[in-house]
Design an enzyme around this catalytic site. Structure first.
Site, short mmCIF file in Angstrom:
data_model
loop_
_atom_site.label_atom_id
_atom_site.label_comp_id
_atom_site.label_asym_id
_atom_site.label_seq_id
_atom_site.Cartn_x
_atom_site.Cartn_y
_atom_site.Cartn_z
N ASP A 12 6.49 49.13 7.79
CA ASP A 12 5.31 48.51 8.38
C ASP A 12 5.46 48.35 9.90
OD1 ASP A 12 2.82 47.30 8.48
OD2 ASP A 12 3.60 45.31 8.06
N GLY A 13 4.35 48.52 10.60
CA GLY A 13 4.35 48.24 12.03
C GLY A 13 4.00 49.43 12.92
N ASN A 14 3.77 50.59 12.31
CA ASN A 14 3.43 51.78 13.12
C ASN A 14 2.20 51.55 13.98
OD1 ASN A 14 5.41 53.16 11.80
ND2 ASN A 14 4.06 54.40 10.54
N GLY A 15 1.15 51.03 13.35
CA GLY A 15 -0.12 50.87 14.04
C GLY A 15 0.02 49.97 15.26
N TRP A 17 2.73 49.18 16.90
CA TRP A 17 3.62 49.82 17.88
C TRP A 17 2.83 50.83 18.72
CZ3 TRP A 17 5.40 54.58 19.40
CH2 TRP A 17 6.62 54.65 20.06
N HIS A 29 2.25 56.21 14.10
CA HIS A 29 2.64 56.92 12.88
C HIS A 29 3.58 58.08 13.21
CE1 HIS A 29 0.13 54.46 10.46
NE2 HIS A 29 -1.00 54.88 10.99
N SER A 57 -0.50 53.62 0.47
CA SER A 57 -0.81 52.81 -0.71
C SER A 57 -2.22 53.12 -1.22
CB SER A 57 -0.71 51.32 -0.36
OG SER A 57 -1.82 50.95 0.42
N THR A 58 -2.51 52.66 -2.43
CA THR A 58 -3.87 52.85 -2.97
C THR A 58 -4.89 52.09 -2.10
OG1 THR A 58 -3.28 51.07 -4.51
CG2 THR A 58 -3.30 53.28 -5.40
N ARG A 63 -8.64 52.62 5.27
CA ARG A 63 -8.48 52.83 6.72
C ARG A 63 -9.49 53.86 7.24
NH1 ARG A 63 -2.26 51.98 8.43
NH2 ARG A 63 -2.02 50.12 7.18
N LEU A 122 20.94 63.08 -2.57
CA LEU A 122 20.07 61.93 -2.28
C LEU A 122 18.70 62.24 -2.90
CD1 LEU A 122 19.19 59.32 -0.62
CD2 LEU A 122 18.51 60.90 1.18
N ARG A 178 5.27 40.06 3.00
CA ARG A 178 4.56 40.23 1.73
C ARG A 178 5.00 41.55 1.09
NH1 ARG A 178 -0.04 40.01 5.44
NH2 ARG A 178 -0.35 42.07 6.29
C1 FPP Z 1 2.34 51.02 7.76
O1 FPP Z 1 2.19 50.65 9.10
C2 FPP Z 1 2.62 52.44 7.68
C3 FPP Z 1 1.90 53.33 6.94
C4 FPP Z 1 0.74 52.95 6.13
C5 FPP Z 1 2.24 54.75 6.95
C6 FPP Z 1 3.69 55.08 6.94
C7 FPP Z 1 3.83 56.41 7.55
C8 FPP Z 1 4.87 56.83 8.29
C9 FPP Z 1 6.09 56.06 8.48
C10 FPP Z 1 4.82 58.14 8.98
C11 FPP Z 1 4.54 59.27 8.08
C12 FPP Z 1 5.56 59.38 6.99
C13 FPP Z 1 5.74 60.47 6.26
C14 FPP Z 1 6.77 60.49 5.22
C15 FPP Z 1 4.98 61.71 6.53
P1 FPP Z 1 0.78 50.15 9.60
O2 FPP Z 1 0.00 51.32 10.05
O3 FPP Z 1 0.15 49.32 8.51
O4 FPP Z 1 1.18 49.26 10.81
P2 FPP Z 1 0.45 47.94 11.32
O5 FPP Z 1 0.78 46.85 10.32
O6 FPP Z 1 1.09 47.69 12.65
O7 FPP Z 1 -1.01 48.23 11.42
#
Ligand code: FPP
Length: 224
Positions: A12-15, A17, A29, A57-58, A63, A122, A178
């Site tokens: 979690d946290g890509n968005g 960041w 992402h 996730s489902t 989004r 793995l 969570r």
């Molecule tokens: C949650 O962060 C992240 C996701 C829903 C996507 C995860 C995807 C990756 C790590 C990159 C792609 C991976 C593969 C295997 C191709 P968020 O977007 O909910 O972050 P936020 O809470 O800051 O909005």
């Protein structure tokens, strides 16, 4: 010291960041994918046998379409490049969830699973279009249709994670505490760790610190 066989991660946290650094969730992402590669390398180094990553996730279908499309294009490129490397490096890929994507992506997922199915260094379980409640409901309805006796073992056998041992540790990054409908059945006795770091910032030192913390925990499983 606890043996560590299976690590599950809510990435979690890509968005946040991406927005903070480049005003773009998608850039987050993209950066998150580099962390995925990093944790795969560290897992191999530490002889972890199963790495389960929550990639979509489902609920993530809610989004914006542009973000969903970007995530799937990242996944497509990742698989195109990586499935051959997985094959070469004895890594097995397994998808947890319903493969209900474009025909092209579905085929790529099926092919990647097929060519890596006998590998055993793995196992990477990629949770895609995954929802734990849906997984349990599907399992129970299959059991009901077959008129089988509902037991814990039987339910476990009808989950996407059939034959996969339960995670020893679950890590969630992103400073949120969570579970987001992830592996609710499988984590009954899993040790859970929350990291304040956003996923793209999660690094080897963070991972190792949590692994070492896990190894020292006294796991009681209800005993004393
Ligand atoms: C949650 O962060 C992240 C996701 C829903 C996507 C995860 C995807 C990756 C790590 C990159 C792609 C991976 C593969 C295997 C191709 P968020 O977007 O909910 O972050 P936020 O809470 O800051 O909005």
């Amino acid at each position: 010291m606890n043996p560590l066989n299976h690590v599950a991660i809510i990435m979690d946290g890509n968005g946040r960041w991406g927005l903070k650094k480049y005003n773009s969730r998608n850039k987050g992402h993209r950066a998150g994918l580099d962390t995925v590669e990093k944790v795969i390398r560290i897992s191999i180094k530490h002889k972890i046998k199963y790495l389960t990553l929550y990639a979509f996730s489902t609920e993530n279908w809610r989004r914006p379409k542009t973000e969903i499309n970007y995530l799937f294009s990242l996944l497509e490129n990742f698989l195109k490049v990586k499935s051959k490397q997985f094959q070469k490096n004895n890594i097995k890929l397994k998808i947890l969830g319903e493969k209900k994507f474009s025909k092209k992506l579905n085929n790529l997922l099926i092919k990647s699973e097929k060519i890596t199915k006998n590998n055993d260094k793995l196992q990477i379980n990629l949770a895609l279009n995954y929802g734990s409640k849906k997984e349990i409901v599907n399992a129970v309805s299959k059991i009901k249709n077959k008129k089988l006796k509902i037991t814990e073992k039987c339910i476990a056998n009808y989950l996407y994670t059939k034959n996969i041992p339960d995670p020893d540790m679950l890590i969630r990054t992103g400073n949120t505490t969570r579970l987001s409908n992830f592996l609710l059945w499988q984590i009954s006795y899993t040790e859970i760790f929350f990291s304040k770091k956003l996923w793209p910032d999660f690094n080897e030192a963070d991972f190792i610190k949590l692994i070492n913390k896990f190894k020292k925990i006294k796991r009681n499983y209800g005993e004393v």
